[in-house]
Design an enzyme around this catalytic site. Structure first.
Site, PDB file in Angstrom:
ATOM      1  N   GLN A 125       0.500  -1.075   0.169  1.00  0.00           N
ATOM      2  CA  GLN A 125      -0.256   0.017   0.015  1.00  0.00           C
ATOM      3  C   GLN A 125       1.205   1.219   0.428  1.00  0.00           C
ATOM      4  O   GLN A 125       1.469   1.593   1.205  1.00  0.00           O
ATOM      5  CB  GLN A 125      -0.798   0.034   1.284  1.00  0.00           C
ATOM      6  CG  GLN A 125      -1.795   1.272   1.255  1.00  0.00           C
ATOM      7  CD  GLN A 125      -2.520   1.536   2.476  1.00  0.00           C
ATOM      8  OE1 GLN A 125      -1.639   1.025   3.751  1.00  0.00           O
ATOM      9  NE2 GLN A 125      -3.636   1.917   2.693  1.00  0.00           N
ATOM     10  N   GLY A 126       0.519   1.603  -0.991  1.00  0.00           N
ATOM     11  CA  GLY A 126       1.926   2.756  -1.091  1.00  0.00           C
ATOM     12  C   GLY A 126       1.257   4.459  -0.433  1.00  0.00           C
ATOM     13  O   GLY A 126       0.580   4.955  -1.572  1.00  0.00           O
ATOM     14  N   TYR A 127       0.661   4.725   0.309  1.00  0.00           N
ATOM     15  CA  TYR A 127      -0.062   5.543   0.550  1.00  0.00           C
ATOM     16  C   TYR A 127       1.375   7.277   1.461  1.00  0.00           C
ATOM     17  O   TYR A 127       1.470   8.220   0.789  1.00  0.00           O
ATOM     18  CB  TYR A 127      -1.027   5.852   1.519  1.00  0.00           C
ATOM     19  CG  TYR A 127      -1.942   4.986   1.583  1.00  0.00           C
ATOM     20  CD1 TYR A 127      -2.682   4.575  -0.146  1.00  0.00           C
ATOM     21  CD2 TYR A 127      -3.669   5.195   1.472  1.00  0.00           C
ATOM     22  CE1 TYR A 127      -3.563   3.883  -0.414  1.00  0.00           C
ATOM     23  CE2 TYR A 127      -4.900   4.507   1.758  1.00  0.00           C
ATOM     24  CZ  TYR A 127      -4.466   4.144   0.270  1.00  0.00           C
ATOM     25  OH  TYR A 127      -5.751   3.561  -0.135  1.00  0.00           O
ATOM     26  N   SER A 128       1.362   6.710   2.610  1.00  0.00           N
ATOM     27  CA  SER A 128       2.195   7.813   3.594  1.00  0.00           C
ATOM     28  C   SER A 128       3.483   7.858   3.001  1.00  0.00           C
ATOM     29  O   SER A 128       4.078   7.402   1.974  1.00  0.00           O
ATOM     30  CB  SER A 128       2.952   6.923   5.143  1.00  0.00           C
ATOM     31  OG  SER A 128       1.703   5.506   5.109  1.00  0.00           O
ATOM     32  N   SER A 160       4.543  -1.583   4.070  1.00  0.00           N
ATOM     33  CA  SER A 160       4.431  -2.984   4.643  1.00  0.00           C
ATOM     34  C   SER A 160       5.055  -4.059   3.342  1.00  0.00           C
ATOM     35  O   SER A 160       4.289  -3.187   2.633  1.00  0.00           O
ATOM     36  CB  SER A 160       3.447  -3.651   5.090  1.00  0.00           C
ATOM     37  OG  SER A 160       3.454  -2.214   6.320  1.00  0.00           O
ATOM     38  N   GLU A 243      -9.867  -1.123   6.191  1.00  0.00           N
ATOM     39  CA  GLU A 243      -8.489  -2.047   6.317  1.00  0.00           C
ATOM     40  C   GLU A 243      -8.960  -1.324   8.303  1.00  0.00           C
ATOM     41  O   GLU A 243      -8.018  -2.174   8.477  1.00  0.00           O
ATOM     42  CB  GLU A 243      -7.424  -0.417   5.784  1.00  0.00           C
ATOM     43  CG  GLU A 243      -6.064  -0.400   6.788  1.00  0.00           C
ATOM     44  CD  GLU A 243      -5.253   0.247   6.232  1.00  0.00           C
ATOM     45  OE1 GLU A 243      -4.654   1.330   5.350  1.00  0.00           O
ATOM     46  OE2 GLU A 243      -4.028  -0.111   6.409  1.00  0.00           O
ATOM     47  N   SER A 383      -4.115   6.602  13.369  1.00  0.00           N
ATOM     48  CA  SER A 383      -3.148   6.580  14.705  1.00  0.00           C
ATOM     49  C   SER A 383      -4.593   7.408  15.591  1.00  0.00           C
ATOM     50  O   SER A 383      -6.020   7.004  15.220  1.00  0.00           O
ATOM     51  CB  SER A 383      -2.688   7.087  14.943  1.00  0.00           C
ATOM     52  OG  SER A 383      -3.223   9.087  15.102  1.00  0.00           O
TER      53      SER A 383
HETATM   54  C1  LIG Z   1       2.458  -1.900  11.495  1.00  0.00           C
HETATM   55  C2  LIG Z   1       2.399  -0.421  10.350  1.00  0.00           C
HETATM   56  C3  LIG Z   1       2.150  -0.697   9.266  1.00  0.00           C
HETATM   57  C4  LIG Z   1       1.893   0.476   8.130  1.00  0.00           C
HETATM   58  N1  LIG Z   1       2.245   0.438   6.907  1.00  0.00           N
HETATM   59  C5  LIG Z   1       1.274   0.859   6.490  1.00  0.00           C
HETATM   60  C6  LIG Z   1       1.706   0.843   4.340  1.00  0.00           C
HETATM   61  O1  LIG Z   1       1.764  -0.424   4.258  1.00  0.00           O
HETATM   62  N2  LIG Z   1       1.485   2.057   3.544  1.00  0.00           N
HETATM   63  C7  LIG Z   1       0.897   3.181   4.011  1.00  0.00           C
HETATM   64  O2  LIG Z   1       1.052   3.816   3.632  1.00  0.00           O
HETATM   65  N3  LIG Z   1       1.338   3.447   5.172  1.00  0.00           N
HETATM   66  C8  LIG Z   1       2.060   2.204   6.296  1.00  0.00           C
HETATM   67  N4  LIG Z   1       1.729   2.714   7.530  1.00  0.00           N
HETATM   68  C9  LIG Z   1       2.190   4.160   7.877  1.00  0.00           C
HETATM   69  C10 LIG Z   1       1.066   4.862   8.919  1.00  0.00           C
HETATM   70  O3  LIG Z   1       0.009   4.889   7.957  1.00  0.00           O
HETATM   71  C11 LIG Z   1       1.109   6.141   9.310  1.00  0.00           C
HETATM   72  O4  LIG Z   1       2.337   6.328  10.159  1.00  0.00           O
HETATM   73  C12 LIG Z   1      -0.014   6.695   9.995  1.00  0.00           C
HETATM   74  O5  LIG Z   1      -0.934   7.266   9.212  1.00  0.00           O
HETATM   75  C13 LIG Z   1       0.589   7.808  10.855  1.00  0.00           C
HETATM   76  O6  LIG Z   1       1.500   9.035   9.585  1.00  0.00           O
HETATM   77  P1  LIG Z   1       3.144   9.336  10.332  1.00  0.00           P
HETATM   78  O7  LIG Z   1       3.626   8.580  10.962  1.00  0.00           O
HETATM   79  O8  LIG Z   1       3.437  10.114   9.806  1.00  0.00           O
HETATM   80  O9  LIG Z   1       2.390  10.422  12.034  1.00  0.00           O
HETATM   81  P2  LIG Z   1       2.100  11.299  11.986  1.00  0.00           P
HETATM   82  O10 LIG Z   1       1.182  12.351  11.312  1.00  0.00           O
HETATM   83  O11 LIG Z   1       3.465  12.316  11.862  1.00  0.00           O
HETATM   84  O12 LIG Z   1       1.102  11.032  13.475  1.00  0.00           O
HETATM   85  C14 LIG Z   1       2.600  11.748  14.969  1.00  0.00           C
HETATM   86  C15 LIG Z   1       1.470  11.699  16.233  1.00  0.00           C
HETATM   87  O13 LIG Z   1       0.974  13.435  16.467  1.00  0.00           O
HETATM   88  C16 LIG Z   1      -0.556  12.830  15.979  1.00  0.00           C
HETATM   89  N5  LIG Z   1      -1.258  13.088  15.504  1.00  0.00           N
HETATM   90  C17 LIG Z   1      -0.859  14.184  13.817  1.00  0.00           C
HETATM   91  N6  LIG Z   1      -1.764  14.797  13.768  1.00  0.00           N
HETATM   92  C18 LIG Z   1      -2.791  15.111  14.627  1.00  0.00           C
HETATM   93  C19 LIG Z   1      -4.202  15.646  14.382  1.00  0.00           C
HETATM   94  N7  LIG Z   1      -4.658  16.588  13.251  1.00  0.00           N
HETATM   95  N8  LIG Z   1      -4.626  15.464  15.785  1.00  0.00           N
HETATM   96  C20 LIG Z   1      -4.526  15.206  16.898  1.00  0.00           C
HETATM   97  N9  LIG Z   1      -2.872  14.472  16.547  1.00  0.00           N
HETATM   98  C21 LIG Z   1      -2.228  14.655  15.580  1.00  0.00           C
HETATM   99  C22 LIG Z   1      -0.498  11.036  15.102  1.00  0.00           C
HETATM  100  O14 LIG Z   1      -1.664  11.017  16.529  1.00  0.00           O
HETATM  101  C23 LIG Z   1       0.575  10.893  16.223  1.00  0.00           C
HETATM  102  O15 LIG Z   1       0.550  10.733  17.590  1.00  0.00           O
HETATM  103  C24 LIG Z   1       2.192   1.569   8.490  1.00  0.00           C
HETATM  104  C25 LIG Z   1       2.356   1.973   9.680  1.00  0.00           C
HETATM  105  C26 LIG Z   1       2.148   1.257  10.846  1.00  0.00           C
HETATM  106  C27 LIG Z   1       2.527   1.878  12.133  1.00  0.00           C
END
Ligand SMILES: Cc1cc2nc3c(=O)[nH]c(=O)nc-3n(C[C@H](O)[C@H](O)[C@H](O)COP(=O)(O)OP(=O)(O)OC[C@H]3O[C@@H](n4cnc5c(N)ncnc54)[C@H](O)[C@@H]3O)c2cc1C
Length: 406
Positions: A125-128, A160, A243, A383
């Protein structure tokens, strides 16, 4: 209160149980790890019996059954109790297939669904992106049209299984001048091509399930665009719905709670079983209450779906993801607290299998792994804070988060 499902469904439960005893438990002959051939045979039989892939038409390799939430519930119960897989795990069958069924073209469905359900095509999945996780609509990887191909440049992260995937389903900015959600397109991209480099990211557990993916002139034909150009955000909401449904299942929480009770029985504190300690009993009882609450929530969800009230079912799904993943952390924390030092050491992944052994709570390091991995669910697919925002806005009708207004 009688929580059994009625005579017809309880009879069905016995049929499923007998099938699993014969074709999963006994057929494995006590082996710890089923071979891929055995899993494939079991999967075909389970489709024939209409136990898995029920929502997928037969012409795409599914069982094509009318939706019956109670049957689905019985199946999940029994497969969980037998430790049997309900098909191939991961984002392909769980997220992309339902998305293609809702939004894909006939040609895309024919090319991908059967092969994905049976493990012949693996997906990532290529989102983040760096800086675009929670705020996904700010993503900046771009795709530009060149004849009948999209040419892609950008950087994805936390992808992932990208190192083993054949294809990516991803979001790319195709209209740079459009407002954030507007200019995004959902594309299927072949991973094995010169314009793609996958670099592993090592995580706390020592494994490297995640990757960074660098796209530099990678190409995909226009026929692999899902939905209209510029409407990828709406398509991605379909995927995300599926998801989030995959997270917070009370059966998995109950499995961990059962393992925890077993751990508390065999661990000794000052010469006596930990389960006799008032403090440990207190923590276990509290956790058991939360797991029961999660189970009742799932029953509410089931009732809402069975009565055709998808909106209240959706509200419970959002809460289940939040509470289930947070509870998973608390369960694992107690397991970790109970460990003796030598039990806490992580074991390396099993050579040659490319994955760890199936869940075995007695294996040294198992609880450490559980503890470290328990944090993942509360971040993936949105999250916990983001989940709270969504519940506040969509379920409780509170004002939108200032930072996400656009
Ligand atoms: C096990 C696992 C598998 C994953 N697999 C994939 C994958 O296959 N493909 C993919 O594309 N992504 C994947 N991800 C990424 C995942 O989607 C992101 O980690 C997630 O969306 C959070 O983004 P970030 O890590 O950039 O954190 P950030 O967005 O930087 O957030 C950091 C912190 O700030 C808080 N925060 C941010 N914005 C707000 C807000 N507006 N209000 C309150 N709090 C906020 C968050 O809750 C968090 O605690 C995976 C993540 C995990 C843990």
């Amino acid at each position: 209160m009688d929580l059994t499902h009625g005579e017809q469904h309880e009879r069905f439960r016995l049929e499923v149980r007998a099938f699993l005893a014969e074709h999963w438990t006994a057929a494995r002959g006590g082996q710890g790890v089923p071979t891929p051939e055995h899993e494939a045979r079991f999967r075909r039989l389970a489709v024939e019996r209409a136990y898995i892939y029920r929502h997928v038409p037969r012409r795409y390799g599914g069982a094509e059954q009318p939706f019956d939430p109670v049957v689905e519930d019985v199946l999940r119960d029994e497969f969980n109790a037998a430790g049997a897989p309900m098909g191939i795990s991961g984002g392909g069958p769980g997220m992309l297939v339902p998305t293609l069924l809702e939004r894909g073209t006939e040609a895309q469905r024919e090319e991908f669904i059967d092969a994905t359900l049976h493990g012949d095509i693996r997906w990532c999945q290529g989102y983040s992106e760096p800086g675009s996780g929670s705020d996904l609509a700010s993503l900046s990887s771009r795709a530009e049209l060149d004849g009948d191909e999209w040419v892609i440049t950008g950087h994805k992260i936390w992808t992932s299984s990208a190192h083993v995937a054949d294809w990516m389903f991803g979001l790319f900015r195709t209209e740079p001048d459009e407002p954030r959600h507007g200019g995004i397109t959902y594309l299927l991209v072949p991973m094995r091509q010169p314009g793609i480099e996958v670099r592993p990211l090592r995580q706390l557990t020592g494994d490297a399930d995640f990757n960074e993916v660098f796209l530099d002139g990678a190409r995909t034909p226009v026929r692999y665009q899902v939905g209209e150009r510029g409407e990828g955000w709406q398509v991605s909401r379909t995927t995300l719905k599926y998801e989030r449904n995959m997270l917070g299942d009370p059966r998995q929480l109950q499995n961990v709670l059962d393992d925890l009770v077993e751990l508390a029985r065999r661990t000794r504190i000052e010469g006596r079983p930990a389960i006799e300690s008032a403090q440990i009993r207190q923590r276990l009882a509290e956790l058991e209450g939360y797991v029961a609450a999660q189970r009742w929530s799932a029953n509410r969800q089931l009732t809402a779906v069975a009565r055709g009230a998808p909106e209240s079912a959706q509200a419970v799904t959002l809460m289940s993801k939040l509470y289930g993943t947070e509870l998973s952390k608390r369960l694992a924390e107690l397991g970790y607290d109970l460990l003796a030092a030598d039990e806490a050491l992580l074991q390396p992944p099993v050579e040659g299998l490319g994955r760890r052994l199936p869940r075995d709570p007695r294996r040294p390091g198992a609880w450490t792994l559980q503890y470290l991995m328990s944090h993942a669910g509360a971040i993936a697919a949105g999250s916990s804070n983001i989940q709270r925002n969504i519940i506040g806005e969509r379920v409780l009708g509170m004002p939108r988060d200032l930072r996400r207004r656009s």
